[in-house]
Write a protein that holds these residues in place. Structure first.
Motif, mmCIF file in Angstrom:
data_model
loop_
_atom_site.group_PDB
_atom_site.id
_atom_site.type_symbol
_atom_site.label_atom_id
_atom_site.label_comp_id
_atom_site.label_asym_id
_atom_site.label_seq_id
_atom_site.Cartn_x
_atom_site.Cartn_y
_atom_site.Cartn_z
ATOM 1 N N TYR A 1 0.799 -1.223 -0.122
ATOM 2 C CA TYR A 1 0.020 0.143 -0.004
ATOM 3 C C TYR A 1 0.902 1.162 0.055
ATOM 4 C CZ TYR A 1 -4.673 -1.855 0.687
ATOM 5 O OH TYR A 1 -6.044 -2.459 0.649
ATOM 6 N N ARG B 1 -3.300 -2.406 -5.300
ATOM 7 C CA ARG B 1 -3.689 -2.209 -4.136
ATOM 8 C C ARG B 1 -4.607 -0.814 -4.267
ATOM 9 N NH1 ARG B 1 -4.006 -6.117 -0.155
ATOM 10 N NH2 ARG B 1 -2.012 -7.296 -0.155
ATOM 11 N N GLY B 2 -5.320 -0.581 -3.200
ATOM 12 C CA GLY B 2 -6.234 0.861 -3.125
ATOM 13 C C GLY B 2 -5.411 1.959 -2.323
ATOM 14 N N GLY B 3 -6.213 2.874 -1.873
ATOM 15 C CA GLY B 3 -5.650 4.036 -1.063
ATOM 16 C C GLY B 3 -5.305 3.767 0.342
ATOM 17 N N LEU B 4 -4.483 4.823 1.157
ATOM 18 C CA LEU B 4 -4.030 4.717 2.361
ATOM 19 C C LEU B 4 -5.373 4.657 3.408
ATOM 20 C CD1 LEU B 4 -0.542 6.336 2.396
ATOM 21 C CD2 LEU B 4 -1.294 3.898 1.839
ATOM 22 N N ASP B 5 -6.458 5.124 2.879
ATOM 23 C CA ASP B 5 -7.695 5.097 3.863
ATOM 24 C C ASP B 5 -8.481 3.840 3.972
ATOM 25 O OD1 ASP B 5 -8.382 5.112 1.029
ATOM 26 O OD2 ASP B 5 -10.117 6.588 1.335
ATOM 27 N N GLU B 6 -7.914 2.636 3.058
ATOM 28 C CA GLU B 6 -8.819 1.581 3.051
ATOM 29 C C GLU B 6 -8.457 0.754 4.430
ATOM 30 O OE1 GLU B 6 -9.114 0.274 -1.451
ATOM 31 O OE2 GLU B 6 -7.805 -0.846 -0.038
ATOM 32 N N LYS B 7 -9.469 0.120 5.099
ATOM 33 C CA LYS B 7 -9.509 -0.379 6.294
ATOM 34 C C LYS B 7 -8.330 -1.483 6.380
ATOM 35 C CE LYS B 7 -12.350 -2.564 9.826
ATOM 36 N NZ LYS B 7 -11.519 -3.750 9.975
ATOM 37 N N VAL B 8 -8.287 -2.258 5.203
ATOM 38 C CA VAL B 8 -7.268 -3.298 5.267
ATOM 39 C C VAL B 8 -5.674 -3.043 5.795
ATOM 40 C CG1 VAL B 8 -6.962 -3.488 2.745
ATOM 41 C CG2 VAL B 8 -6.423 -5.546 4.121
ATOM 42 N N TYR B 9 -5.471 -1.901 5.189
ATOM 43 C CA TYR B 9 -4.334 -1.100 5.455
ATOM 44 C C TYR B 9 -4.060 -0.655 6.591
ATOM 45 C CZ TYR B 9 -0.940 2.692 5.496
ATOM 46 O OH TYR B 9 0.283 3.422 6.031
ATOM 47 N N LYS B 10 -5.030 0.006 6.918
ATOM 48 C CA LYS B 10 -5.008 0.608 8.419
ATOM 49 C C LYS B 10 -4.785 -0.618 9.576
ATOM 50 C CE LYS B 10 -7.380 5.012 7.522
ATOM 51 N NZ LYS B 10 -8.769 5.754 7.795
ATOM 52 N N ASP B 11 -5.808 -1.562 9.243
ATOM 53 C CA ASP B 11 -5.614 -2.735 10.182
ATOM 54 C C ASP B 11 -4.341 -3.520 10.414
ATOM 55 O OD1 ASP B 11 -8.277 -2.131 11.052
ATOM 56 O OD2 ASP B 11 -9.108 -3.771 9.913
#
Length: 530
Positions: free
Chosen positions: A355, A406-416
């Motif tokens: 990400y 991958r998507g953006g840094l606002d995606e839950k999978v990244y934050k988690d």
């Protein structure tokens, strides 16, 4: 193999400087470059026994003789055409009584993913950035210049800091070719600060700067018999450095001695308005040379992380001998120590890197000069496809493609994944282990000896201990431990955030007790028992 990009490139064809490198240069007495330290050379410069011009010229001669000819280490991707002119300026300043800092007149090599304004490009080893010249120095380069250093040139690296393929060969880039290990030319230099590791081991400069996301300072330092410092995330600015991931990336020193690495870190460390992660750096930075105490280990509680060992019986043997040396130096050994959650965040780390690589590289490329046509990760992927014969003759770019998906840094999978990996590696990992047994530091082998380079199958990596500190964003210091069949191996000291001075003290005491580093002999290969 990439041709050396500077006016000194004639060395590839007709300018074999062996006589100059090891005798005299234009009537100037030869300087003893092999294993020369900052302190030794500074003393000669201060006394007027040596000029920076002479020193730079003789390093250039040595590079010509050994990097581009002779054993052809191929560690230096580009020489600074202004190096001698800069040396003249710092010589004139010294003559007038002005000394800029602790690196005044000292030649330094930096990894070619670190921006330099002027005439050198910043390529990350990629043909896509072959003509990319930064508008502004990276902050670490500005700090080097302010301290009086002479930027001698830039070093080859594993392309895109080894974030391109899971089947890659470390030390190989499309632009720079393959860097060879000076201890055995058929062996690998590890990634991704491979060129810096090989160059400083081979005495092509006094010290060098590498970068690490996970292992890219400590591994090449270990297999090239060097001291490497991976700082706390945010101690050293990343502004102007080609990124992988902002939650783990950092620059750091690579040197032949702990003292030189400490001097270099003192110069590099500090807050920078261009990098928000460094906002607290000035509160924690210090003169790290003051930590150089041979008695630092006396009474220190050192935990042995056995589960980060086991990379080979010979490495384990010398690791056990190192523990004996630690005890003899006065350390209190706690053996074994359990490092909680080890291995439980590897998948999350991969998610985070993918990400952040997409977001961070897109931002870096978009800000480059208009002549650079590769403006995004998507552009890079297409460039590599169009130039596959030169960029991908041995391995592909699946990590680039996975990141692009991958998507953006606002995606839950990244934050988690980010929150989980930081927690498991940091507070519930290294911090918990230190607290449980009231430890001052943890140690483990940095990794195994250098493997034979294999362009067909890629790296034969046998394991290492870099990941916990890398994911947590904590410091780690590798120092030469011994050799296995003539190949260097290192031991890593690591602990909690901002513990660089403490770790440097332990590494220095260990270094002074063991004197394990031996200079390379540029052997073609290692003779192993039948």
């Amino acid at each position: 193999m990439h041709v050396l990009r500077s006016r000194y490139g004639c060395a590839l064809v007709s300018c074999f400087f062996a006589a100059a490198a090891f005798g005299q240069t234009n009537g100037t007495p030869h300087v003893q470059l092999e294993e020369a330290s900052i302190a030794q050379l500074t003393q000669q410069l201060r006394r007027g026994e040596l000029t920076s011009h002479t020193l730079v010229q003789q390093y250039l001669d040595r590079i010509a003789a050994l990097d581009k000819a002779g054993p052809a280490i191929n560690a230096v991707i580009e020489l600074n055409p202004d190096a001698l002119a800069i040396a003249d300026k710092v010589d004139a300043a010294r003559k007038s009584g002005k000394v800029y800092g602790p690196l005044h007149g000292i030649p330094v090599l930096i990894k070619d993913n670190i921006d330099t304004a002027g005439k050198m490009s910043t390529s990350a080893g990629s043909l896509a950035l072959a003509d990319s010249i930064a508008a502004k120095d990276a902050t670490v380069v500005a700090r080097l210049r302010a301290a009086g250093a002479v930027i001698l040139g830039k070093t080859n690296l594993s392309e895109w800091a080894n974030f391109r393929s899971t089947h890659s060969t470390s030390g190989l880039s499309g632009l720079g070719g393959l860097t060879r290990n000076p201890y055995a030319l058929d062996r690998n230099t590890c990634g991704s600060s491979s060129g810096t590791g090989a160059a400083i081991a081979a005495n092509f400069a006094v010290v060098g700067v590498g970068t690490e996301t996970d292992g890219s300072i400590v591994c090449p330092s270990s297999v090239n018999g060097l001291v490497g410092i991976k700082p706390t995330l945010g101690l050293v600015s990343r502004a102007g450095i080609v990124p992988i991931a902002h939650s783990q990336d950092t620059a750091g020193p690579m040197a032949r001695t702990v003292a030189d690495a400490a001097t270099l870190l003192t110069v590099l460390a500090g807050s920078d308005v261009r990098d928000a992660a460094t906002k607290d750096a000035d509160k924690h930075r210090r003169d790290y040379t003051k930590a150089l105490d041979a008695k630092s280990l006396k009474g220190a509680r050192i935990g042995i992380v056995r589960k980060l060992a086991g990379v080979g019986p010979e490495v384990d043997r010398v690791f056990d001998a190192s523990i004996v040396a630690l005890k003899a130096a006065g350390a209190v050994i706690v053996d074994p120590v359990e490092l909680p959650n080890q291995g439980k965040y590897d998948d999350d780390e991969s998610v985070v890197l993918q990400y952040e690589f997409k977001a961070d590289l897109d931002a870096y490329l978009a800000a480059l000069a208009p002549n650079v046509k590769t403006r995004s990760l998507a552009d890079l992927i297409e460039f590599n496809k169009a130039h596959a014969d030169r960029e991908m003759p041995w391995f592909g770019q699946e990590l680039l493609e996975q990141s692009q998906a991958r998507g953006g840094l606002d995606e839950k999978v990244y934050k988690d994944a980010l929150a989980k990996s930081k927690r498991l590696a940091g507070a519930e990992g290294i911090d918990a282990a230190l607290a449980k047994d009231k430890l001052d530091a943890l140690i483990a082998p940095t990794g195994g000896p250098a493997w034979v380079t294999d362009l067909v199958n890629g790296d034969h990596y046998t394991g290492g201990s870099s990941t916990p500190a890398a994911v947590a964003g904590y410091p780690a210091v590798t120092v030469p431990m011994s050799a296995v069949h003539g190949l260097p191996v290192g031991v890593t000291f690591f602990a909690g955030a901002w513990s660089e001075a403490q770790l440097i003290g332990y590494a220095y005491a260990f270094e002074q007790a063991t004197h394990a580093r031996k200079p390379p002999q540029f052997s073609a290969h290692i003779d192993t028992p039948n």
